[in-house]
Design a protein around this motif. Structure first.
Motif, PDB file in Angstrom:
ATOM      1  N   ARG A 162     -10.989 -12.127  14.858  1.00 27.44           N
ATOM      2  CA  ARG A 162     -11.875 -11.107  14.260  1.00 27.44           C
ATOM      3  C   ARG A 162     -11.875 -11.224  12.735  1.00 27.44           C
ATOM      4  NH1 ARG A 162      -9.930  -8.178  18.720  1.00 27.44           N
ATOM      5  NH2 ARG A 162      -8.230  -7.235  17.529  1.00 27.44           N
ATOM      6  N   TRP A 163     -10.730 -11.578  12.167  1.00 30.76           N
ATOM      7  CA  TRP A 163     -10.668 -11.777  10.710  1.00 30.76           C
ATOM      8  C   TRP A 163     -11.555 -12.959  10.306  1.00 30.76           C
ATOM      9  CZ3 TRP A 163      -9.023 -15.922   7.720  1.00 30.76           C
ATOM     10  CH2 TRP A 163      -8.944 -15.667   6.348  1.00 30.76           C
ATOM     11  N   VAL A 164     -11.500 -14.052  11.084  1.00 40.15           N
ATOM     12  CA  VAL A 164     -12.342 -15.225  10.781  1.00 40.15           C
ATOM     13  C   VAL A 164     -13.817 -14.827  10.830  1.00 40.15           C
ATOM     14  CG1 VAL A 164     -13.069 -17.511  11.603  1.00 40.15           C
ATOM     15  CG2 VAL A 164     -10.631 -16.929  11.570  1.00 40.15           C
ATOM     16  N   LEU A 165     -14.181 -14.001  11.817  1.00 41.35           N
ATOM     17  CA  LEU A 165     -15.584 -13.566  11.932  1.00 41.35           C
ATOM     18  C   LEU A 165     -15.995 -12.742  10.711  1.00 41.35           C
ATOM     19  CD1 LEU A 165     -15.602 -12.571  15.703  1.00 41.35           C
ATOM     20  CD2 LEU A 165     -16.926 -14.444  14.669  1.00 41.35           C
ATOM     21  N   ALA A 166     -15.122 -11.810  10.316  1.00 40.84           N
ATOM     22  CA  ALA A 166     -15.452 -10.952   9.169  1.00 40.84           C
ATOM     23  C   ALA A 166     -15.567 -11.791   7.892  1.00 40.84           C
ATOM     24  CB  ALA A 166     -14.397  -9.857   9.015  1.00 40.84           C
ATOM     25  N   GLU A 167     -14.661 -12.740   7.721  1.00 41.85           N
ATOM     26  CA  GLU A 167     -14.719 -13.587   6.516  1.00 41.85           C
ATOM     27  C   GLU A 167     -15.956 -14.485   6.540  1.00 41.85           C
ATOM     28  OE1 GLU A 167     -12.753 -14.096   3.553  1.00 41.85           O
ATOM     29  OE2 GLU A 167     -12.358 -12.049   4.223  1.00 41.85           O
ATOM     30  N   SER A 168     -16.323 -14.955   7.735  1.00 40.20           N
ATOM     31  CA  SER A 168     -17.525 -15.802   7.835  1.00 40.20           C
ATOM     32  C   SER A 168     -18.761 -14.997   7.452  1.00 40.20           C
ATOM     33  CB  SER A 168     -17.681 -16.365   9.253  1.00 40.20           C
ATOM     34  OG  SER A 168     -16.573 -17.156   9.565  1.00 40.20           O
ATOM     35  N   GLY A 204     -10.256 -17.761  20.881  1.00 38.71           N
ATOM     36  CA  GLY A 204     -10.390 -16.320  20.636  1.00 38.71           C
ATOM     37  C   GLY A 204     -11.776 -15.999  20.079  1.00 38.71           C
ATOM     38  N   LEU A 205     -12.304 -16.904  19.245  1.00 39.41           N
ATOM     39  CA  LEU A 205     -13.665 -16.702  18.715  1.00 39.41           C
ATOM     40  C   LEU A 205     -14.692 -16.720  19.830  1.00 39.41           C
ATOM     41  CD1 LEU A 205     -13.364 -18.899  15.514  1.00 39.41           C
ATOM     42  CD2 LEU A 205     -13.884 -16.457  15.550  1.00 39.41           C
ATOM     43  N   LEU A 206     -14.460 -17.572  20.836  1.00 41.53           N
ATOM     44  CA  LEU A 206     -15.394 -17.583  21.979  1.00 41.53           C
ATOM     45  C   LEU A 206     -15.341 -16.250  22.708  1.00 41.53           C
ATOM     46  CD1 LEU A 206     -14.867 -21.122  23.584  1.00 41.53           C
ATOM     47  CD2 LEU A 206     -16.417 -20.443  21.735  1.00 41.53           C
ATOM     48  N   ARG A 207     -14.132 -15.689  22.828  1.00 41.13           N
ATOM     49  CA  ARG A 207     -13.996 -14.376  23.502  1.00 41.13           C
ATOM     50  C   ARG A 207     -14.689 -13.283  22.703  1.00 41.13           C
ATOM     51  NH1 ARG A 207      -8.912 -16.055  24.926  1.00 41.13           N
ATOM     52  NH2 ARG A 207      -7.990 -15.384  22.965  1.00 41.13           N
ATOM     53  N   GLU A 208     -14.464 -13.313  21.386  1.00 40.73           N
ATOM     54  CA  GLU A 208     -14.935 -12.215  20.534  1.00 40.73           C
ATOM     55  C   GLU A 208     -16.427 -12.303  20.231  1.00 40.73           C
ATOM     56  OE1 GLU A 208     -13.269  -9.542  19.049  1.00 40.73           O
ATOM     57  OE2 GLU A 208     -11.669 -10.018  20.467  1.00 40.73           O
ATOM     58  N   ALA A 209     -16.927 -13.516  20.032  1.00 42.04           N
ATOM     59  CA  ALA A 209     -18.335 -13.667  19.599  1.00 42.04           C
ATOM     60  C   ALA A 209     -18.810 -15.085  19.885  1.00 42.04           C
ATOM     61  CB  ALA A 209     -18.450 -13.360  18.104  1.00 42.04           C
ATOM     62  N   SER A 244     -21.379 -22.459  17.175  1.00 38.29           N
ATOM     63  CA  SER A 244     -22.404 -23.472  17.458  1.00 38.29           C
ATOM     64  C   SER A 244     -21.801 -24.819  17.828  1.00 38.29           C
ATOM     65  CB  SER A 244     -23.328 -23.624  16.243  1.00 38.29           C
ATOM     66  OG  SER A 244     -22.548 -23.990  15.123  1.00 38.29           O
ATOM     67  N   GLY A 245     -20.484 -24.923  17.833  1.00 43.04           N
ATOM     68  CA  GLY A 245     -19.825 -26.164  18.238  1.00 43.04           C
ATOM     69  C   GLY A 245     -18.327 -25.931  18.251  1.00 43.04           C
TER      70      GLY A 245
END
Ligand code: MLT
Length: 247
Positions: free
Chosen positions: A56-62, A84-89, A94-95
């Motif tokens: 979730r932190w990676v998503l927010a920073e992205s 975890g990114l696949l689970r969250e979003a 895209s790859g």
């Protein structure tokens, strides 16, 4: 061109990606390699230790960096965060490149070992960690023939933050099985594994490649669990070819 996020292994930091950052940047890609275990990062991750909190932190920073969609490559713990990114979003990914990692969750025994590690690093610091981990992190070929790699990895471990190492072990201990996410993810994917990897061995890589619908599986001969550090040139070429397939 897709932005690419590179997620490092435990107990290391983004320096392990140096060769790949250079190669992907040279090929024209925008690359971001965060330090997930820098001192104080536990305050940036919400809630108790978990891989998904890191995701979730990676998503927010992205978002903050202006990237809604991005491709992600992760080594070992970084691979857990990528899953975890696949689970969250998953719709934002895209790859996917999974290097020396595995999709399953921990056994009870593995989770107990992590708690012992967390308790020991908290009470005794880092001195014992390189000796405890190097035989598993690096392949036999590297330990015997690449002294500079052994030195770098030792230094990186000794420069890590014991508080964050304990946090990460507790996060990895409770990570869910990511098989269901891999079964449905069909964007350009790549699986890479060192033939001498004893932590996430080639059979684990083959299973992930299959779950991803037959994603290319690249074996790095003469490398162990840190194939991208042990054989940086070869792994950089693999990642540049994967990146060329991204939309
Ligand atoms: C890593 O390299 O990130 C760790 O070995 C992962 C793990 O402990 O499962």
């Amino acid at each position: 061109m897709a932005a690419i996020v590179l997620l490092h292994a435990f107990p290391l930091d983004s320096r392990m990606w140096q060769s790949q950052v250079e190669a992907l940047s040279r090929a024209g890609h925008e690359v971001w390699a965060p330090d997930l275990l820098a001192p104080g990062m536990a305050d940036s991750f919400e809630g108790p230790p978990s891989i998904d909190a890191m995701a979730r932190w990676v998503l927010a920073e992205s978002d903050r960096r202006g990237h809604h969609d991005f491709a992600v490559a992760g080594v070992s713990m970084g691979g857990y965060v990528a899953m975890g990114l696949l689970r969250e979003a998953g719709h934002r990914v895209s790859g996917l490149a999974l290097l020396d990692t595995k999709s399953g969750s921990d056994s009870d025994a593995a989770a107990r070992n992590r708690e012992e590690f967390a308790a020991r690093v908290t009470s005794s610091g880092l001195e014992w960690v390189p000796e405890a981990m190097l035989d598993n992190l690096l392949g036999e070929t590297t330990r015997e023939t690449r002294p500079a790699v052994v030195r770098h990895v030792t230094d990186w471990i000794l420069q890590s933050d014991p508080v964050m190492l304990a946090w990460a072990q507790r996060a990895m201990a409770v990570r869910p099985d990511a098989g269901p996410e891999l079964d449905v993810f069909r964007q350009p994917s790549l699986v890479v594994v060192g033939t001498e990897d004893v932590i996430s061995p080639p059979e684990e890589a083959a299973a992930m490649s299959e779950a991803l619908g037959g994603a290319p599986l690249s074996m790095v001969s003469g490398a162990g669990h840190l194939a991208n550090v042990e054989c940086p040139g070869r792994v950089s070429e693999m990642l540049v070819s994967w990146a060329d397939r991204l939309g």
